[in-house]
Design a protein around this motif. Structure first.
Motif, PDB file in Angstrom:
ATOM      1  N   THR A  24       0.860  -1.186   0.000  1.00 23.80           N
ATOM      2  CA  THR A  24       0.000   0.000   0.000  1.00 23.80           C
ATOM      3  C   THR A  24       0.893   1.232   0.000  1.00 23.80           C
ATOM      4  O   THR A  24       1.747   1.374   0.867  1.00 23.80           O
ATOM      5  CB  THR A  24      -0.912   0.021   1.243  1.00 23.80           C
ATOM      6  OG1 THR A  24      -1.706  -1.173   1.263  1.00 23.80           O
ATOM      7  CG2 THR A  24      -1.809   1.235   1.246  1.00 23.80           C
ATOM      8  N   SER A  25       0.689   2.102  -0.974  1.00 21.05           N
ATOM      9  CA  SER A  25       1.416   3.368  -1.003  1.00 21.05           C
ATOM     10  C   SER A  25       0.637   4.417  -0.221  1.00 21.05           C
ATOM     11  O   SER A  25      -0.588   4.397  -0.197  1.00 21.05           O
ATOM     12  CB  SER A  25       1.588   3.852  -2.445  1.00 21.05           C
ATOM     13  OG  SER A  25       2.430   2.985  -3.163  1.00 21.05           O
ATOM     14  N   ALA A  26       1.336   5.331   0.400  1.00 22.95           N
ATOM     15  CA  ALA A  26       0.709   6.461   1.085  1.00 22.95           C
ATOM     16  C   ALA A  26       0.862   7.692   0.201  1.00 22.95           C
ATOM     17  O   ALA A  26       1.936   7.928  -0.372  1.00 22.95           O
ATOM     18  CB  ALA A  26       1.351   6.702   2.447  1.00 22.95           C
ATOM     19  N   VAL A  27      -0.209   8.473   0.093  1.00 18.85           N
ATOM     20  CA  VAL A  27      -0.193   9.670  -0.741  1.00 18.85           C
ATOM     21  C   VAL A  27      -0.747  10.838   0.072  1.00 18.85           C
ATOM     22  O   VAL A  27      -1.851  10.767   0.605  1.00 18.85           O
ATOM     23  CB  VAL A  27      -1.030   9.481  -2.023  1.00 18.85           C
ATOM     24  CG1 VAL A  27      -1.060  10.765  -2.849  1.00 18.85           C
ATOM     25  CG2 VAL A  27      -0.475   8.328  -2.852  1.00 18.85           C
ATOM     26  N   ILE A  83      -4.666   7.575   1.454  1.00 20.07           N
ATOM     27  CA  ILE A  83      -4.598   9.013   1.210  1.00 20.07           C
ATOM     28  C   ILE A  83      -4.759   9.784   2.517  1.00 20.07           C
ATOM     29  O   ILE A  83      -5.473   9.349   3.425  1.00 20.07           O
ATOM     30  CB  ILE A  83      -5.651   9.495   0.185  1.00 20.07           C
ATOM     31  CG1 ILE A  83      -7.076   9.210   0.673  1.00 20.07           C
ATOM     32  CG2 ILE A  83      -5.374   8.884  -1.183  1.00 20.07           C
ATOM     33  CD1 ILE A  83      -8.157   9.908  -0.151  1.00 20.07           C
ATOM     34  N   CYS A  84      -4.084  10.913   2.573  1.00 14.30           N
ATOM     35  CA  CYS A  84      -4.191  11.826   3.711  1.00 14.30           C
ATOM     36  C   CYS A  84      -4.106  13.248   3.170  1.00 14.30           C
ATOM     37  O   CYS A  84      -3.196  13.570   2.405  1.00 14.30           O
ATOM     38  CB  CYS A  84      -3.063  11.579   4.707  1.00 14.30           C
ATOM     39  SG  CYS A  84      -3.064  12.722   6.112  1.00 14.30           S
ATOM     40  N   ALA A  85      -5.044  14.087   3.571  1.00 11.39           N
ATOM     41  CA  ALA A  85      -5.029  15.484   3.143  1.00 11.39           C
ATOM     42  C   ALA A  85      -3.878  16.223   3.811  1.00 11.39           C
ATOM     43  O   ALA A  85      -3.583  16.007   4.990  1.00 11.39           O
ATOM     44  CB  ALA A  85      -6.356  16.160   3.491  1.00 11.39           C
ATOM     45  N   THR A  86      -3.254  17.125   3.064  1.00  9.20           N
ATOM     46  CA  THR A  86      -2.122  17.875   3.596  1.00  9.20           C
ATOM     47  C   THR A  86      -2.525  18.839   4.704  1.00  9.20           C
ATOM     48  O   THR A  86      -1.665  19.310   5.455  1.00  9.20           O
ATOM     49  CB  THR A  86      -1.383  18.626   2.463  1.00  9.20           C
ATOM     50  OG1 THR A  86      -0.109  19.052   2.928  1.00  9.20           O
ATOM     51  CG2 THR A  86      -2.170  19.828   1.988  1.00  9.20           C
ATOM     52  N   ASP A  87      -3.825  19.125   4.829  1.00  9.88           N
ATOM     53  CA  ASP A  87      -4.262  20.039   5.880  1.00  9.88           C
ATOM     54  C   ASP A  87      -4.525  19.327   7.209  1.00  9.88           C
ATOM     55  O   ASP A  87      -5.130  19.869   8.120  1.00  9.88           O
ATOM     56  CB  ASP A  87      -5.495  20.839   5.445  1.00  9.88           C
ATOM     57  CG  ASP A  87      -6.709  19.991   5.141  1.00  9.88           C
ATOM     58  OD1 ASP A  87      -6.688  18.775   5.402  1.00  9.88           O
ATOM     59  OD2 ASP A  87      -7.697  20.548   4.633  1.00  9.88           O
TER      60      ASP A  87
END
Length: 190
Positions: A6-9, A91-95
């Motif tokens: 699993t890649s994290a983005v 996925i994770c939002a940059t905020d």
């Protein structure tokens, strides 16, 4: 042991309209939100990427650019699915500068045969920009975009999604899901 399949983005391609400036470049200590998250998630994931807008001047091996401008978070998810290695993408939002990679790891473990695994907060809100997605959703994601949809929540409603109640995650920091969307939110950090 790092997560390999699993890649994290980190999603940093949004307009930041409420903030008035690029949220990924906001300073936290001696680094930026995006760089902090890239570093934090590198502790748990073998492959970590930064997803940016199509017109970004950033480039590099860990940079993924949206294919089209203005398609919302689904565009970032599409770029993440197409531009990473492994069968799944987190996925994770940059905020979300205090996002916890350990929670991400738990969600990856809980994915199983589901298409997506996301957190449902105690207030009922779903963290749509903090979750893991199987890459097999690509046809349904493309269909959403072709039909003019932009919402990850709408996609979650159309795929086999596991909603993990916040209480299932054990003890977590109050800041784990903190979103910094406005200048006022940013000022409260200090």
């Amino acid at each position: 042991m790092k997560i390999a399949n699993t890649s994290a983005v980190i999603l940093a391609g949004g307009k930041s309209s409420r903030m008035g400036r690029d949220k990924g470049r906001l300073k936290i200590g001696d680094t930026t939100f995006s760089n902090k998250l890239l570093s934090d998630f590198s502790d748990c994931f073998e492959n970590v990427y930064l997803s940016v807008a199509v017109d970004s001047n950033l480039s590099g091996t860990n940079i993924i650019k949206d294919e089209k401008y203005g398609l919302g978070p689904l565009s970032g998810l599409l770029a993440a699915i197409k531009g990473t290695v492994g069968d799944n993408v987190f996925i994770c939002a940059t905020d979300m500068p205090f996002a916890d990679p350990q929670i991400a790891q738990k969600l990856v473990e809980m994915l199983g045969d589901f298409d997506a695994c996301v957190v449902r907060r105690t207030d009922g809100k779903v963290e749509t920009a903090f979750g893991v997605f199987s890459k097999r959703i690509l046809p349904k994601l493309n269909l959403e975009l072709d039909n003019g949809k932009r919402s990850i929540m709408g996609l979650l409603d159309r795929i086999n999604t596991r909603y993990v109640d916040e209480s299932e995650l054990g003890e977590i920091s109050d800041k784990s899901f903190l979103n910094v969307n406005t200048p006022e939110d940013y000022e409260k950090l200090f």
